[in-house]
Design a protein around this motif. Structure first.
Motif, mmCIF file in Angstrom:
data_model
loop_
_atom_site.group_PDB
_atom_site.id
_atom_site.type_symbol
_atom_site.label_atom_id
_atom_site.label_comp_id
_atom_site.label_asym_id
_atom_site.label_seq_id
_atom_site.Cartn_x
_atom_site.Cartn_y
_atom_site.Cartn_z
ATOM 1 N N GLY A 143 0.806 -1.215 0.000
ATOM 2 C CA GLY A 143 0.000 0.000 0.000
ATOM 3 C C GLY A 143 0.836 1.259 0.000
ATOM 4 N N ARG A 159 -0.105 4.098 1.243
ATOM 5 C CA ARG A 159 -0.289 4.807 2.510
ATOM 6 C C ARG A 159 0.182 3.953 3.692
ATOM 7 N NH1 ARG A 159 -0.516 8.839 -0.839
ATOM 8 N NH2 ARG A 159 -2.509 9.129 -1.897
ATOM 9 N N LEU A 201 -5.540 9.621 3.199
ATOM 10 C CA LEU A 201 -6.563 8.581 3.292
ATOM 11 C C LEU A 201 -7.969 9.154 3.188
ATOM 12 C CD1 LEU A 201 -5.082 6.307 6.111
ATOM 13 C CD2 LEU A 201 -5.428 5.689 3.705
ATOM 14 N N ASP A 225 -8.510 9.610 -0.408
ATOM 15 C CA ASP A 225 -8.491 8.311 -1.086
ATOM 16 C C ASP A 225 -9.761 7.512 -0.861
ATOM 17 O OD1 ASP A 225 -5.934 8.866 -1.930
ATOM 18 O OD2 ASP A 225 -4.932 7.518 -0.526
ATOM 19 N N GLN A 226 -10.262 7.507 0.375
ATOM 20 C CA GLN A 226 -11.231 6.486 0.757
ATOM 21 C C GLN A 226 -12.554 6.987 1.309
ATOM 22 O OE1 GLN A 226 -9.472 3.374 3.138
ATOM 23 N NE2 GLN A 226 -7.546 3.387 2.015
ATOM 24 N N ASP A 238 -5.646 -0.850 1.546
ATOM 25 C CA ASP A 238 -4.806 0.026 0.734
ATOM 26 C C ASP A 238 -4.085 -0.802 -0.316
ATOM 27 O OD1 ASP A 238 -3.493 2.342 -0.076
ATOM 28 O OD2 ASP A 238 -1.928 2.176 1.446
#
Length: 341
Positions: free
Chosen positions: A38, A40, A88, A91-92, A150
């Motif tokens: 990942g 991250r 994050l 990203d998510q 990730d």
């Protein structure tokens, strides 16, 4: 011990410079990490391990240059963690939920500062304190990476062959005006916060408190202010998600904080000062709860989220470097009325 103040200033100044540079660089490296573990998670783990080791190094240092080296290393590696963590959200987290998540993170930041100070004081002197402080980030990093889903970045051939260029690293304010305005807004609001950090000195000089009285007043403001900040951070984030807007909350919070600071400069009554400090804490909470959600919406490119958020984080560090240099001069010329205005 005779030069402890100047030595501390040297350590903190160099560390701040390292942090200033490290965050966007760490973000860019994280964005381009292609490891299966990942992009991250890799740097949350590595940064926490090396950052914890650096903190232990601070405790083992016997010379100023050693403290400078180890503290700067801690700033470097923990900024890898910070860059990856901040990204994050972009990203998510869905856009419609970023305000509430940002609010929770803002509240945790306020609580973490109090917990950290309390823990350091409770552990006292000795090597045990530094060992505990080194272990804590590693433990929480292991917990975090076990919960985060990730993957490595997928780079196009063109992006993989790109050479380093400042024109590509720093988004143009002309091309991305929203990004530029968001950077400026964060800088100005955090400039107010940096000026407000001189509140203890202000109270000592304006209200002529004894050391014991000053300590109790500072503790009162810190405890009540932290509670208000936590509540307003979470509440501000939730409300911003409900209205699906963050900009008015960021602007409003900045105005409230600035107005409270100016009014504090002109008061000679501690009760009024205290009320204004709590009002400012409320504005700080709303700002902390909504700002990150707004920043993730103005990023030029989601693939470069960590790097661009790192550039935005420069606005955090600059006021902390500028204010201590110019505020004493302004206070000397026109008192706190000029300095806080």
């Amino acid at each position: 011990t005779e030069n402890v103040e100047s030595s501390m200033g040297t350590v903190l100044s160099i560390g701040a410079i390292v942090a200033l540079i490290a965050n966007p660089v760490a973000g860019a490296i994280s964005d381009r990490t292609t490891l299966i573990f990942g992009r991250r998670r890799t740097w949350i783990l590595i940064g926490s391990i090396l950052g914890g080791a650096s903190i232990l190094g601070v405790g083992l240092s016997n010379e100023v240059w050693q403290v400078v080296l180890t503290w700067s290393s801690a700033q470097l590696f923990f900024n890898f963690v910070l860059a990856a963590n901040n990204a994050l959200i972009a990203d998510q987290i869905e856009v419609t939920r970023r305000g509430s998540i940002s609010g929770i993170l803002g509240a945790l930041g306020a609580v973490a500062a109090i917990v950290g100070i309390t823990l350091v004081n409770a552990l006292g002197e000795g090597l045990l304190k530094w060992i505990v402080l080194a272990i804590i980030p590693i433990v929480f990093a292991l917990i975090a990476i076990s919960m985060i889903k990730d993957s490595g970045a997928i780079l196009s051939k063109e992006k993989g062959k790109e050479k380093f260029s400042f024109s590509k690293v720093i988004p143009s304010p002309r091309k991305y005006p929203a990004f530029g305005y968001a950077w400026l807004a964060r800088f100005l609001v955090l400039f107010v916060t940096a000026v407000g950090s001189f509140g203890t000195l202000f109270m000592a000089q304006r209200f002529q408190f004894s050391p014991e009285e000053l300590g109790s007043k500072v503790a009162l403001i810190a405890s009540v202010g932290t509670l208000v900040t936590v509540i307003s951070s979470i509440g501000g984030g939730l409300i911003s998600d409900y209205f699906k807007r963050q900009k008015p909350f960021v602007i409003g919070a900045g105005i409230v904080m600035g107005a409270a600071l100016i009014l504090q400069a002109f008061t000679s009554n501690f009760t009024i000062y205290f009320i204004l400090a709590i009002v400012s804490a409320m504005g700080t909470g709303v700002f902390m709860g909504v700002d990150m959600a707004l920043l993730t919406r103005v990023l030029p490119n989601q693939e470069d989220a960590a790097k661009d958020l790192g550039i935005l984080n420069i606005a955090n560090a600059l006021p902390q470097s500028i204010v201590p240099a110019i505020l004493p001069l302004l206070i000397g010329i026109g008192g706190y009325e000029l300095g806080f205005s």
